[in-house]
Design an enzyme around this catalytic site. Structure first.
Site, PDB file in Angstrom:
ATOM      1  N   CYS A 230     -65.737 -12.933  17.035  1.00  0.00           N
ATOM      2  CA  CYS A 230     -65.994 -14.166  17.782  1.00  0.00           C
ATOM      3  C   CYS A 230     -67.070 -13.866  18.812  1.00  0.00           C
ATOM      4  O   CYS A 230     -68.134 -13.365  18.454  1.00  0.00           O
ATOM      5  CB  CYS A 230     -64.717 -14.720  18.411  1.00  0.00           C
ATOM      6  SG  CYS A 230     -63.836 -13.566  19.504  1.00  0.00           S
TER       7      CYS A 230
ATOM      8  N   ARG B 275     -60.530 -14.336  20.409  1.00  0.00           N
ATOM      9  CA  ARG B 275     -60.161 -15.332  19.398  1.00  0.00           C
ATOM     10  C   ARG B 275     -60.036 -14.677  18.022  1.00  0.00           C
ATOM     11  O   ARG B 275     -59.148 -15.027  17.234  1.00  0.00           O
ATOM     12  CB  ARG B 275     -61.199 -16.458  19.371  1.00  0.00           C
ATOM     13  CG  ARG B 275     -61.186 -17.338  20.620  1.00  0.00           C
ATOM     14  CD  ARG B 275     -62.286 -18.375  20.597  1.00  0.00           C
ATOM     15  NE  ARG B 275     -63.606 -17.796  20.773  1.00  0.00           N
ATOM     16  CZ  ARG B 275     -64.738 -18.494  20.753  1.00  0.00           C
ATOM     17  NH1 ARG B 275     -64.708 -19.805  20.544  1.00  0.00           N
ATOM     18  NH2 ARG B 275     -65.905 -17.902  20.944  1.00  0.00           N
TER      19      ARG B 275
END
Length: 362
Positions: free
Chosen positions: A314, A319
């Protein structure tokens, strides 16, 4: 309620209720909009079916995570007597299970440690939880990389965590900060670490208790194990993957992937040959993880299966750690690595390829 009791209760319910119950059992928690799209029932019929299920105590509801005007419906844990997702408690802890063990977490016992990974610990946290700030604590000084072994030993030891502790992690939003710490502890081979399903949002929105009292713990010694490099990808691994049969998954929002928004780097865009599967696809609006079949779906649609070598990234690895957790820990895919350097590293390099989306792709 036992399975036979559920079947008996469903016998007297309208067909719409039975259809919705079957759909929720298969797919996990869903909003009314998602239910109507999946079942092709009209909104009025779906509402009627849901009402009948609620009257029988067969479903439960919670506010949607990012839109309080919506409600997520799911099969009641009480109606099944077990985790409806089938995920092992040794990896993903149900909120009601954590609630039953609050007395253990509140004791100064290194066997069980509950950890909130957030910057809002002082505003209220689960009783017994200790604090880990993902920005101030969980990075090497002056860098964005994970702590080295010495730093990790200090952090965990100060929070009363030993190598034998059962550590349950949770954070705000979709648990991405907790997933990043989970991944890091797995990198250092901590034996028993778990996530609280739904995180802090689900806990508070469903009436579980919180407190403003700081948990006091006795400092202990923590000895970190040698790293497990099989869960981590580096810049060179990504460069090698560009010419190999490796699936590289960019889990950022489509606008980030296309380079249409500012990135925390010199350049915007994505690594060539990557597939964009947004990180929020692995969780429901309620904050809990998707049902296994729903977890697999976007990857299967991208021709990625469990036997593939997979690298996820990410902007800073948080994430993507949540997606790594979903694939590696929940689905059991054996060859998934998290590139924690992510776009912050790749987008600041001057000698690597970068792509943006063509107009047709947008």
């Amino acid at each position: 309620m036992q399975t036979s009791d559920v079947e008996e209760a469903l016998l007297d319910l309208p067909p719409s209720s039975k259809f919705i119950y079957k759909t929720l059992s298969r797919e996990g928690s869903m909003t009314l909009k998602q239910i109507t799209e999946e079942t092709l029932l009209c909104s009025r019929t779906a509402r009627y079916g849901l009402t009948k299920l609620e009257d029988e105590g067969l479903i439960e509801e919670a506010p949607a995570l990012h839109d309080g005007r919506q409600t997520c419906y799911s099969i009641s844990h009480r109606s099944l007597g077990q985790d409806r997702t089938g995920y092992p408690e040794q990896v993903l802890v149900r909120p009601d299970s954590a609630y039953e063990r609050l007395d253990e977490f509140k004791r100064d016992d290194p066997s069980f440690r509950l950890v909130e990974v957030s910057t809002e610990y002082d505003e209220g946290h689960i009783p017994g939880a200790v604090e880990l700030d993902p920005r101030a604590d969980f990075s090497d000084a002056g860098t964005r990389t994970i702590p080295d072994a010495n730093r990790l030993e200090t952090l965990l030891g100060e929070r009363g965590i030993t190598p034998d502790s059962t550590v349950v992690l949770y954070s705000d939003e979709f648990n991405e900060f907790a997933a990043f710490v989970y991944w890091t502890l797995k990198y250092y081979r901590h034996r028993d670490v778990r996530l609280l399903n739904g995180g802090k949002y689900y806990w508070t929105e469903n009436g579980f208790p919180t407190t403003g009292s700081t948990q006091s713990v006795t400092h202990v010694e923590y000895d970190a194990q040698p790293p497990n490099e099989h869960v981590r990808a580096y810049r060179q691994d990504v460069q090698d993957a560009l010419s190999e049969d490796v699936a590289i998954v960019d889990v950022r929002a489509h606008e980030e992937y296309c380079g249409d928004v500012d990135a925390p780097a010199r350049a915007s865009g994505h690594i060539p040959r990557t597939v964009n599967i947004e990180w929020e696809s692995v969780v429901r609006e309620c904050g809990r993880f998707e049902h296994p079949r729903a977890l697999e779906r976007p990857f299967a649609e991208a021709d990625i299966d469990e036997d593939d070598d997979i690298i996820v990234y990410c902007n800073v690895g948080e994430r993507s750690a949540l997606v790594w957790f979903a694939l590696s820990e929940l689905l059991g895919y054996p060859n998934v690595t998290n590139y924690d350097g992510s776009w912050t590293e790749w987008g600041n390099l001057v000698d690597v390829p970068i792509e943006t989306c063509d107009v047709e792709e947008e």
